[in-house]
Design a protein around this motif. Structure first.
Motif, mmCIF file in Angstrom:
data_model
loop_
_atom_site.group_PDB
_atom_site.id
_atom_site.type_symbol
_atom_site.label_atom_id
_atom_site.label_comp_id
_atom_site.label_asym_id
_atom_site.label_seq_id
_atom_site.Cartn_x
_atom_site.Cartn_y
_atom_site.Cartn_z
ATOM 1 N N ALA A 1 0.905 -1.316 -0.102
ATOM 2 C CA ALA A 1 -0.204 0.210 0.045
ATOM 3 C C ALA A 1 0.767 1.226 0.114
ATOM 4 O O ALA A 1 1.877 1.476 0.458
ATOM 5 C CB ALA A 1 -0.842 0.011 1.276
ATOM 6 N N VAL B 1 -3.724 0.497 -3.109
ATOM 7 C CA VAL B 1 -3.211 -0.975 -2.802
ATOM 8 C C VAL B 1 -2.987 -1.725 -4.033
ATOM 9 O O VAL B 1 -3.977 -2.054 -4.667
ATOM 10 C CB VAL B 1 -3.967 -1.744 -1.876
ATOM 11 C CG1 VAL B 1 -3.481 -3.199 -1.627
ATOM 12 C CG2 VAL B 1 -4.305 -1.028 -0.377
ATOM 13 N N CYS C 1 -8.983 -7.254 4.039
ATOM 14 C CA CYS C 1 -9.634 -6.506 5.124
ATOM 15 C C CYS C 1 -8.666 -5.460 5.539
ATOM 16 O O CYS C 1 -7.525 -5.348 5.675
ATOM 17 C CB CYS C 1 -10.061 -7.263 6.311
ATOM 18 S SG CYS C 1 -11.261 -8.594 6.306
ATOM 19 N N LEU C 2 -9.153 -4.156 5.136
ATOM 20 C CA LEU C 2 -8.433 -3.015 5.462
ATOM 21 C C LEU C 2 -8.854 -2.408 6.938
ATOM 22 O O LEU C 2 -10.026 -1.780 7.087
ATOM 23 C CB LEU C 2 -8.459 -1.970 4.570
ATOM 24 C CG LEU C 2 -7.621 -2.328 3.377
ATOM 25 C CD1 LEU C 2 -8.911 -3.037 2.145
ATOM 26 C CD2 LEU C 2 -7.152 -1.349 2.528
ATOM 27 N N SER C 3 -8.007 -2.434 7.963
ATOM 28 C CA SER C 3 -8.623 -1.934 9.237
ATOM 29 C C SER C 3 -7.717 -0.647 9.899
ATOM 30 O O SER C 3 -6.697 -0.399 9.549
ATOM 31 C CB SER C 3 -8.222 -3.144 10.381
ATOM 32 O OG SER C 3 -9.162 -4.155 10.126
ATOM 33 N N THR D 1 -2.959 0.320 11.947
ATOM 34 C CA THR D 1 -3.662 0.066 10.785
ATOM 35 C C THR D 1 -3.058 -1.420 10.072
ATOM 36 O O THR D 1 -1.953 -1.826 10.725
ATOM 37 C CB THR D 1 -3.282 0.969 9.488
ATOM 38 O OG1 THR D 1 -1.623 0.716 9.281
ATOM 39 C CG2 THR D 1 -3.360 2.291 9.988
ATOM 40 N N ILE E 1 -3.570 -4.513 6.913
ATOM 41 C CA ILE E 1 -4.112 -4.899 5.640
ATOM 42 C C ILE E 1 -3.909 -6.615 5.659
ATOM 43 O O ILE E 1 -2.790 -6.868 5.554
ATOM 44 C CB ILE E 1 -3.456 -4.632 4.281
ATOM 45 C CG1 ILE E 1 -3.795 -2.821 4.200
ATOM 46 C CG2 ILE E 1 -4.077 -5.200 3.086
ATOM 47 C CD1 ILE E 1 -3.092 -2.413 3.291
ATOM 48 N N TYR F 1 -4.911 -10.324 4.145
ATOM 49 C CA TYR F 1 -5.463 -10.924 2.901
ATOM 50 C C TYR F 1 -5.225 -12.317 2.755
ATOM 51 O O TYR F 1 -4.015 -12.922 3.324
ATOM 52 C CB TYR F 1 -4.821 -9.867 1.572
ATOM 53 C CG TYR F 1 -3.422 -9.920 1.610
ATOM 54 C CD1 TYR F 1 -2.763 -10.780 0.628
ATOM 55 C CD2 TYR F 1 -2.644 -9.197 2.165
ATOM 56 C CE1 TYR F 1 -1.518 -10.859 0.664
ATOM 57 C CE2 TYR F 1 -1.143 -8.820 1.996
ATOM 58 C CZ TYR F 1 -0.540 -9.883 0.808
ATOM 59 O OH TYR F 1 0.645 -9.984 0.922
ATOM 60 N N SER G 1 -0.131 -10.181 5.522
ATOM 61 C CA SER G 1 -0.699 -8.804 6.098
ATOM 62 C C SER G 1 0.666 -7.889 5.988
ATOM 63 O O SER G 1 1.766 -8.176 5.760
ATOM 64 C CB SER G 1 -0.788 -9.128 7.418
ATOM 65 O OG SER G 1 0.203 -9.349 8.280
ATOM 66 N N SER H 1 0.308 -3.090 6.228
ATOM 67 C CA SER H 1 -0.225 -1.974 6.711
ATOM 68 C C SER H 1 -0.133 -0.864 6.038
ATOM 69 O O SER H 1 0.544 -0.535 4.830
ATOM 70 C CB SER H 1 0.644 -1.629 7.992
ATOM 71 O OG SER H 1 1.674 -1.062 8.044
#
Length: 338
Positions: A32, A56, A74-76, A170, A172, A174, A199, A201
C-alpha cells in the motif's frame, strides 16, 4: 536389455516429474501507499471535512501458464497511538494532551465509521476483492481507497493536534488463491481459505490545528447613578465584560482613558460644555489597581477555557466639588488582545 528397461524407467520418472513442476504456485504480495489525512486549520465552532486517498497493489509472479489470481482483503484502522483506545469518536492530542475529537469514515456521506476487524466497538473494516489474470510474466491489480475525515464542532483548546496511525493501528490482512488454468474461487475470508495469505499496513498521521480565537460576548454599561448637589463621598459601581476564547489562548483586556481624559485622569463630560466629573476604573474590588491599556502592565490577563469568562470593571467617582446639574458621560474603548 535389463539396462534399457532401467533407463526407460528412469526416463519415464523424469517425464512425470517435469509434468508436475508447473503446478507449483507463486506467492502473491500486496503493498500500500501511505495516505494523508490533514485537516489544516479547523474551527472550534464549525465542522471540518477532508479526505485522503491511498492505493493497494497486489502482484503475482512466477506462474508458468496463463492463470488467474483472486485476493480477499480486510483494511482496518485502529484508535491510533494518541487515541487512548477511543473509536467513537476518535481523538487527536496537542502537546498539552488536550483532546480534539474527529472521525474517519469509509463513505463520502460519512455514515460508516472505518473500523478494525475484531474490534468490539467498531468492528467494520473495509472489505475489498482483487481479481486479475496472471500471464507468463506475472500480473497485478491496483485499487484506490479514500479516508473520509470529519472534525465536528466542539469546544477545543488551541494548538497543533495529531494522532499517529502506525504499528498495530492499521492493518491489511489478505488471503489469495492462485490457479494455473481458469479462475480460482475467492478465499473464504481475508484470514482463511485460498492458497496462502499475509498482512501489511498503511500507516498515516491525522493532523489538525486549532487557532487562537477570542470574541466579546457582552459588555455592560457602567452607571454611577444620580447625586443631588456636591459629590461628597466616593460613588462605587461595577460593570462587566464577557468574552470567550479557545482553550489555552492567552488574552489581555485593556481599557483606554476615554474621550475626555486630562492626562491620565478619566473624566465624564456634560454634553459639549466644559464641565467634567472625574472618575476611575480599576481591576480589583479594592480599587487600588488602575485599569489601563498597556500590555503586560496594567491590563487584565487570562487564559481561554473555551467557555464564557467574565471580568468585572470596578468604577469609582471620588468626592469632588459641585458641578452643574446634568447628565455626564464618557466612552471607553475595550481592547481584547490574544
Amino acid at each position: 536389455m535389463k539396462w534399457l528397461r532401467t533407463g526407460s524407467a528412469l526416463i519415464l520418472a523424469l517425464f512425470f516429474q517435469c509434468l508436475w513442476l508447473p503446478q507449483a504456485t507463486a506467492a502473491t504480495n500486496c503493498t500500500a501507499t501511505q495516505p494523508s489525512l490533514s485537516f489544516g486549520a479547523v474551527s472550534a465552532t464549525g465542522m471540518t471535512d477532508v479526505q485522503g486517498s491511498f492505493s493497494v497493489t497486489c502482484n503475482t509472479f512466477g506462474l508458468s501458464l496463463l492463470a488467474g489470481a483472486r485476493v480477499r482483503m480486510c483494511l482496518s484502522i485502529g484508535a491510533g497511538v494518541s487515541g487512548g483506545g477511543n473509536f467513537n469518536p476518535r481523538r487527536m492530542l496537542n502537546p498539552s494532551a488536550d483532546p480534539l475529537q474527529f472521525q474517519i469514515y469509509s463513505d463520502p456521506a460519512r455514515t460508516q465509521i472505518w473500523g478494525q476487524r475484531g474490534n468490539a466497538i467498531v468492528p467494520n473494516p473495509v472489505l475489498a476483492d482483487f481479481d486479475y489474470s496472471v500471464p507468463v510474466l506475472g500480473g497485478s491489480q491496483t485499487r484506490n481507497f479514500t479516508l473520509y475525515g470529519r472534525v465536528p464542532a466542539q469546544a477545543a483548546a488551541a494548538g497543533s493536534f495529531s494522532n499517529d496511525f502506525s504499528g498495530i493501528h492499521t492493518a491489511i490482512e489478505y488471503r489469495y488463491a492462485e490457479q494455473l488454468l481458469g479462475t480460482p474461487p475467492f478465499p473464504a475470508s481475508c484470514t482463511s481459505g485460498g492458497t496462502a495469505g499475509a498482512s501489511t499496513s498503511f500507516p498515516f498521521i491525522a493532523t489538525a490545528t486549532v487557532a487562537n480565537q477570542c470574541q466579546f460576548d457582552v459588555v455592560t454599561h457602567l452607571s454611577f447613578g444620580s447625586v443631588a448637589g456636591a459629590i461628597d463621598a466616593n460613588r462605587d459601581q461595577v460593570s462587566s465584560i464577557g468574552l470567550t476564547c479557545t482553550g489555552r489562548t492567552a488574552w489581555q483586556l485593556g481599557l483606554d482613558d476615554g474621550q475626555n481624559a486630562d492626562g491620565d485622569v478619566r473624566r465624564m463630560r456634560l454634553g459639549a460644555s466644559g464641565s467634567y466629573v472625574s472618575y476611575e476604573l480599576y481591576r480589583d474590588a479594592a480599587r487600588t489597581q488602575r485599569w489601563g491599556n498597556t500590555l503586560n502592565s496594567d491590563t487584565v490577563t487570562g487564559t481561554g477555557t473555551g467557555a464564557l469568562q467574565t471580568e468585572s470593571v470596578y468604577g469609582r467617582v471620588p468626592a469632588q466639588p459641585a458641578v452643574p446639574a446634568g447628565s455626564y458621560s464618557d466612552t471607553i474603548t475595550v481592547t481584547l488582545t490574544y
